[in-house]
Write a protein that holds these residues in place. Structure first.
Motif, PDB file in Angstrom:
ATOM      1  N   UNK A  98       0.844  -1.193   0.000  1.00 23.48           N
ATOM      2  CA  UNK A  98       0.000   0.000   0.000  1.00 23.48           C
ATOM      3  C   UNK A  98       0.879   1.242   0.000  1.00 23.48           C
ATOM      4  N   UNK A  99       0.293   2.368  -0.377  1.00 21.81           N
ATOM      5  CA  UNK A  99       0.981   3.647  -0.268  1.00 21.81           C
ATOM      6  C   UNK A  99      -0.011   4.710   0.179  1.00 21.81           C
ATOM      7  N   UNK A 100       0.331   5.528   1.203  1.00 21.26           N
ATOM      8  CA  UNK A 100       1.592   5.491   1.929  1.00 21.26           C
ATOM      9  C   UNK A 100       1.663   4.301   2.879  1.00 21.26           C
ATOM     10  N   UNK A 118       3.450   0.329  -5.673  1.00 21.91           N
ATOM     11  CA  UNK A 118       2.597   0.951  -4.662  1.00 21.91           C
ATOM     12  C   UNK A 118       1.126   0.954  -5.066  1.00 21.91           C
ATOM     13  N   UNK A 119       0.257   0.613  -4.125  1.00 22.21           N
ATOM     14  CA  UNK A 119      -1.185   0.594  -4.355  1.00 22.21           C
ATOM     15  C   UNK A 119      -1.829   1.607  -3.406  1.00 22.21           C
ATOM     16  N   UNK A 128      -6.191  -1.159   0.298  1.00 21.01           N
ATOM     17  CA  UNK A 128      -7.167  -1.617  -0.681  1.00 21.01           C
ATOM     18  C   UNK A 128      -6.785  -3.036  -1.107  1.00 21.01           C
ATOM     19  N   UNK A 129      -7.272  -4.009  -0.365  1.00 19.31           N
ATOM     20  CA  UNK A 129      -6.877  -5.395  -0.619  1.00 19.31           C
ATOM     21  C   UNK A 129      -7.288  -5.895  -2.012  1.00 19.31           C
ATOM     22  N   UNK A 148      -1.962  -3.217  12.611  1.00 22.00           N
ATOM     23  CA  UNK A 148      -2.557  -1.997  12.056  1.00 22.00           C
ATOM     24  C   UNK A 148      -1.645  -1.375  10.989  1.00 22.00           C
ATOM     25  N   UNK A 149      -2.275  -0.505  10.183  1.00 22.60           N
ATOM     26  CA  UNK A 149      -1.521   0.101   9.096  1.00 22.60           C
ATOM     27  C   UNK A 149      -0.710   1.297   9.595  1.00 22.60           C
TER      28      UNK A 149
END
Length: 345
Positions: A98-100, A118-119, A128-129, A148-149
């Motif tokens: 993911x990004x960030x 990066x997604x 966003x899986x 957690x993210x």
């Protein structure tokens, strides 16, 4: 609930007067527990001796604590060091993330010869899986999922994680970054034993830097099924895990009630600051870690002008570590003055 005590030793990372509060790294505001400090101090008497050539005591200690086998644990210099071992073990290719996210992944991917894919996060600040699954292809060597993210503190639903792992399949390694897992309520934690049993491609990354407050000792570890862990262990740096790390982990496990109290204090302060900011119209995602993500634009500049160091992002948003009540008041004042009052004590 007792609030955070003020630190007894000020940070020397910045020159006096340049930064009032250093909240740029997701550090624990507490120093190590006295019993941990004493255990580490005792190891210094034999600092003239090398540690184990390859670590055996630390993986065994962690495995016993988690109810796993030592051959399912690999350790290294913080979660960052272990993540680099993972990437080097897997070879070149693409890393989907993911990004960030944690800045280290871009740096480590470059060091390991991987190409970062990066997604973007979804509108709610979650990974966003479905989009990450679509980014996986024959060139993918590793997928990183944080729970957690970092930096939003958002938490993926357990069912969504299980569904994602099933969709990715068993051929592509997935690194589940649980650097902040100790800040989760027990009911929100994943059953790692079940996940590892079902998904031999799964790796779980953890650290003693956050909840345990041992960032300066650089102690991280990775859990997984032994065939994959064996590959990562081949990247182990000889003499790379100091004896002090073993002593610190053993003492930390013995002092778990005290550590849980500290975690409760940090999460209380996190909730207090978020509630105070939301009361003044500043929306922040619900965090499940030891930091808050405050959207921009201009947030980073506002805090910097107030002498508060935060982790900035290109759109002006910031991630701030949860500090003391004094730091909480300073953050709130900087972001709401002159229109709003300080949060309640």
């Amino acid at each position: 609930m007792t609030l955070l005590a003020e630190p007894t030793i000020p940070s020397r990372r910045f020159a006096a007067g340049s930064t009032r509060f250093d909240l740029g790294l997701s550090e624990n505001p507490f120093p190590p527990l006295p019993s941990v400090i004493e255990a580490v101090r005792e190891t210094l008497e034999s600092a003239n001796r090398y540690p184990e050539f390859l670590p055996e005591q630390l993986p065994r200690l962690i495995a016993e604590h988690l109810g796993m086998s030592p051959d399912e644990v690999v350790v290294g210099a913080g979660a960052t060091g272990v993540a680099l071992q993972v990437m080097r073990a897997l070879g070149t290719g693409e890393l989907v993330s993911a990004t960030p996210t944690f800045d280290g992944y871009a740096v480590l991917a470059d060091m390991a010869g991987m190409t970062l894919v990066p997604v973007p996060l979804d509108a709610a600040g979650n990974q966003d899986l479905p989009a990450m699954r679509r980014a996986v292809n024959r060139r993918t060597q590793l997928v990183v999922v944080c729970r957690p993210h970092n930096p939003t503190g958002t938490l993926l639903d357990a069912a969504a994680v299980r569904s994602f792992l099933s969709a990715v399949g068993r051929k592509i390694p997935v690194l589940l970054d649980e650097a902040y897992v100790e800040f989760l309520a027990p009911t929100a934690r994943l059953d790692i034993h079940e996940l590892l049993r079902k998904h031999p491609n799964l790796l779980i990354l953890r650290t003693f830097s956050k909840a345990y407050g041992l960032a300066g000792l650089r102690i991280g570890y990775c859990l997984g099924r032994s065939p994959l862990i064996d590959r990562i262990r081949h990247q182990q740096l000889p003499f790379g895990v100091p004896t002090a790390a073993v002593a610190a982990v053993r003492a930390s496990y013995a002092a778990e009630p005290e550590l849980l109290d500290r975690v409760a204090r940090i999460t209380h302060e996190r909730t207090r600051l978020r509630s105070a900011l939301r009361a003044t119209g500043i929306e922040t995602p619900e965090s499940h870690a030891n930091f808050l993500y405050i959207p921009g634009p201009g947030t980073a500049t506002t805090l910097r002008r107030a002498g508060i160091k935060a982790k900035p992002y290109p759109d002006g948003s910031v991630r701030i570590a949860i500090g003391t009540p004094t730091a909480t008041r300073a953050v709130h004042t900087a972001l709401t003055t002159p229109h709003h009052s300080e949060p309640p004590r």
